[in-house]
Design a protein around this motif. Structure first.
Motif, PDB file in Angstrom:
ATOM      1  N   TRP A  24      -1.292   0.923  10.329  1.00  0.00           N
ATOM      2  CA  TRP A  24      -1.821  -0.010   9.339  1.00  0.00           C
ATOM      3  C   TRP A  24      -2.183  -1.373   9.933  1.00  0.00           C
ATOM      4  O   TRP A  24      -3.325  -1.810   9.849  1.00  0.00           O
ATOM      5  N   ARG A  75       2.320   1.830  -3.419  1.00  0.00           N
ATOM      6  CA  ARG A  75       1.353   2.256  -4.424  1.00  0.00           C
ATOM      7  C   ARG A  75       0.923   3.709  -4.216  1.00  0.00           C
ATOM      8  O   ARG A  75       0.776   4.452  -5.187  1.00  0.00           O
ATOM      9  N   LEU A  76       0.705   4.093  -2.953  1.00  0.00           N
ATOM     10  CA  LEU A  76       0.062   5.373  -2.681  1.00  0.00           C
ATOM     11  C   LEU A  76       1.018   6.509  -2.354  1.00  0.00           C
ATOM     12  O   LEU A  76       0.833   7.635  -2.824  1.00  0.00           O
ATOM     13  N   ASP A  92     -10.486   3.836   0.676  1.00  0.00           N
ATOM     14  CA  ASP A  92      -9.075   3.605   0.390  1.00  0.00           C
ATOM     15  C   ASP A  92      -8.877   3.589  -1.126  1.00  0.00           C
ATOM     16  O   ASP A  92      -9.849   3.652  -1.890  1.00  0.00           O
ATOM     17  N   TYR A 147      -3.016  -5.593  -5.188  1.00  0.00           N
ATOM     18  CA  TYR A 147      -3.426  -5.199  -3.847  1.00  0.00           C
ATOM     19  C   TYR A 147      -4.771  -5.795  -3.435  1.00  0.00           C
ATOM     20  O   TYR A 147      -4.894  -6.420  -2.367  1.00  0.00           O
ATOM     21  N   HIS A 163       1.040   5.902   8.561  1.00  0.00           N
ATOM     22  CA  HIS A 163       0.577   4.652   7.957  1.00  0.00           C
ATOM     23  C   HIS A 163       1.304   3.453   8.557  1.00  0.00           C
ATOM     24  O   HIS A 163       0.676   2.429   8.881  1.00  0.00           O
ATOM     25  N   ARG A 166       0.834  -1.212   0.000  1.00  0.00           N
ATOM     26  CA  ARG A 166       0.000   0.000   0.000  1.00  0.00           C
ATOM     27  C   ARG A 166       0.862   1.254   0.000  1.00  0.00           C
ATOM     28  O   ARG A 166       0.590   2.228  -0.722  1.00  0.00           O
ATOM     29  N   GLU A 167       1.906   1.247   0.810  1.00  0.00           N
ATOM     30  CA  GLU A 167       2.812   2.400   0.845  1.00  0.00           C
ATOM     31  C   GLU A 167       3.467   2.630  -0.507  1.00  0.00           C
ATOM     32  O   GLU A 167       3.585   3.758  -0.980  1.00  0.00           O
TER      33      GLU A 167
END
Length: 640
Positions: free
Chosen positions: A413, A333-334, A445, A459, A409, A330-331
């Motif tokens: 998380w 990607r975002l 999200d 993901y 995060h 997630r980190e």
């Protein structure tokens, strides 16, 4: 220079000059500037491309710096400078948050901006440039408060403005004042500048300096759009925006009712996932989990069971490792792309300073551990993260702020994910025993990044597989929206996921087989035992794409009769002051809509106001403080 040289030969010659990292003669540059305003569109575009975007060994940013230095030294009259070049000068100074360090260039640009203040064609007050770098444009233009407003000296007017601006130097980006905010304070009148209206400070000026309110401390009663100040919008535009708020509330009610119906009719917990940012607002439709319980003792018993279940899950080493892997993904990607982009933009700003390269390397090194130790050279060479132009202050996100998001995060998380699994599993047990009629757990999200199309397929299925290991099979309604009438990115991605054996299904526009959004409930009821994720739009499959500008100005009546929920596409100001904002894609174009509105002597971020209006329209509002589980989940799930 030979006056008989053909335009295409001139351009070709200058392309070679720029390719050698050289600058043309003054006469050649004058000729090129004139070609940039040529009536022949093809010739004009080629000249502009040669002037602003030539192929040079040193790169485009170095060329722009040399170009402005050259033009500052040459002193060309404003009349022959093409509008795109003037726009570029505004954008660079806005990005730098001040005039360049070179004294001659700063002086020339200051004079240029002063001369453009009265140039209607330049329209400098139409954009959301920060005020501070352009104070010179306000000389003799700004109406000041009090009876002396007309007679007040230039020095006193600017001193008053500077003092006022200092109050907001530490304000969040959404609260920063821009040239567009000051437009209502400019005198109106004839060509000689004689003022024909009074009282503009009382009507517009004072509210610009109302203090910004914290997003979480808004008044209980929020006025309708027609009773607020929003970027100087007219009454008709405010009425149109109020209609959009009303339709958005109806959209959220449809989302909530479908999710509740699915839970009630299937006897299963529904995980209502809202893909940011276009479909994010649907996550605001739901009350806190505790509202599902008929009594306080039952709610307390539920939370005790949730605590026990979360502790048991966290002791499972395999689940901990899986949660950690999902967090890294997630980190990556975002946040990692945003941080790299912010560092490259910082490099652009530092390049205009005498000691810029050293300062930028130190900044890049400071955050290098968060971008996998990418060296500054590799960051600069990454074309996809190049400077895209000046942004409105609320769109500018610095590396430090993004690093803060990453740290937060990393801390929250895994605990939040285990809480989600525990809430899901425990609520399912309560439903199976007849203690709960329905239970919906929302989460906002970035479950799928549409701009990456089939490149973001990892993901979502990994998240579903992890949840399957924690207890009951999840039933997910994944809400997404699209302005495309056919074959949106997520539809193509779902086909690949289904081909790989994942139990996902699109409905409506996300289903190539041609199902309808109106049939969502019977489809879900028929297939929920063998399908994990259903993807659907929040309102219906109506396709009527109209920009917000057109809705507010001319197309409102027809749009309201033929509502398309995707009107929010690519509008970041809608989420200013909410937890959705960090989930926005990298901003590539300045947004001209005001990110704040004013009422009751405060200024509030538009997103927090919108969320508050919607919550109050469809629900009893927020639960009383003191429900730690609801608060923890709401913060983690980006619902605030």
């Amino acid at each position: 220079m030979n006056r008989n040289i053909r335009p295409d030969e001139l351009i070709a010659g200058l392309e070679h000059t720029f390719a050698r990292d050289s600058m043309p003669s003054r006469n050649e540059m004058r000729a090129l500037l004139r070609l940039c305003a040529d009536p022949d569109a093809e010739l004009r575009e080629r000249a502009l491309l040669c002037l602003l975007h030539p192929l040079t060994p040193a790169g485009e940013e170095t060329h722009l710096r040399r170009l402005l230095q050259f033009l500052a030294a040459a002193g060309f009259e404003t009349a022959i400078r093409p509008r795109p070049l003037l726009q570029l000068a505004f954008e660079i100074v806005a990005e730098l948050r001040g005039l360049p360090g070179d004294a001659r260039m700063a002086s020339r640009l200051s004079g240029l901006f002063r001369s453009l203040a009265r140039d209607r064609a330049a329209r400098p007050f139409d954009r959301r440039y920060p005020v501070a770098p352009f104070l010179c444009m306000l000389e003799g233009r700004l109406q000041a408060p009090g009876r002396e407003s007309r007679a007040m000296s230039l020095r006193r007017r600017l001193r008053f403005l500077r003092l006022r601006l200092r109050v907001f130097t530490s304000s969040p980006g959404w609260a920063e004042l821009t040239l567009k905010d000051l437009e209502p304070l400019l005198p109106v009148g004839d060509e000689r500048g004689r003022v024909h209206s009074t009282g503009r400070w009382a009507a517009c000026g004072r509210l610009l300096f109302y203090p910004p309110a914290a997003p979480r401390s808004l008044p209980l009663r929020l006025p309708p759009m027609v009773a607020v100040h929003w970027g100087g919008a007219s009454g008709s535009r405010l009425r149109s925006m109020e209609n959009l708020v009303r339709l958005q509330a109806e959209e959220l009610m449809r989302v909530r009712e479908l999710a509740r119906s699915v839970s009630r009719k299937t006897g299963r917990v529904v995980l209502s996932w809202h893909n940011a940012t276009l479909a994010a607002a649907g996550g605001w439709a739901f009350d806190d989990p505790g509202c599902a319980f008929p009594s306080q003792p039952l709610l307390e018993k539920f939370y005790r069971a949730v605590s026990r279940r979360a502790s048991e899950l966290e002791r499972d080493r395999g689940l901990r490792l899986g949660a950690a892997d999902l967090g890294v993904l997630r980190e990556d990607r975002l946040f990692r792309p945003k941080l790299i982009h912010a560092l490259v933009e910082s490099g652009f700003r530092h390049a205009w300073e005498s000691a810029g390269e050293k300062a930028w390397r130190e900044e890049a090194k400071r955050w290098s551990g968060l971008v996998e130790d990418l060296a500054p050279e590799r960051l600069a060479a990454s074309g996809k993260y190049a400077w895209t132009g000046a942004m409105s202050p609320h769109q500018r996100i610095g590396a430090g702020e993004i690093a803060g998001w990453i740290e937060k995060h990393r801390e929250s998380w895994a605990p939040g994910l285990f809480l989600l699994a525990a809430l899901n599993g425990t609520a399912q047990e309560f439903m199976s025993r007849g203690r709960l009629e329905a239970f919906v757990l929302p989460w906002i999200d970035k479950f799928f990044i549409s701009t990456r199309r089939e490149g973001d397929l990892e993901y979502l299925p990994r998240l579903i597989r992890w949840l399957e290991k924690t207890g009951p099979a999840p039933l997910v309604l994944l809400w997404e929206d699209t302005s495309h009438a056919r074959a949106p990115s997520l539809q193509l991605a779902l086909e690949q996921l289904r081909a790989a054996g994942h139990a996902v299904r699109g409905i409506g526009v996300f289903d190539r087989a041609g199902s309808h959004r109106t049939a969502a409930l019977p489809i879900i009821l028929a297939e929920h035992e063998r399908t994990r994720v259903f993807v659907l739009r929040p309102f219906d499959d109506n396709h009527h794409p109209v920009s917000l500008e057109r809705i507010l100005d001319s197309d409102g009546p027809s749009f309201f009769r033929d509502y398309d929920s995707s009107w929010k596409d690519n509008l970041g100001f809608l989420y200013a002051g909410t937890q959705v904002f960090p989930l926005l894609s990298i901003q590539g174009e300045m947004e001209d809509f005001a990110p704040w509105l004013a009422f009751d002597r405060i200024r509030v971020p538009f997103g927090a106001y919108l969320r508050g209006r919607l919550r109050r329209a469809i629900s009893a509002g927020e639960r009383d403080a003191g429900d730690p589980f609801a608060e923890r989940h709401a913060v983690w799930a980006n619902l605030l």
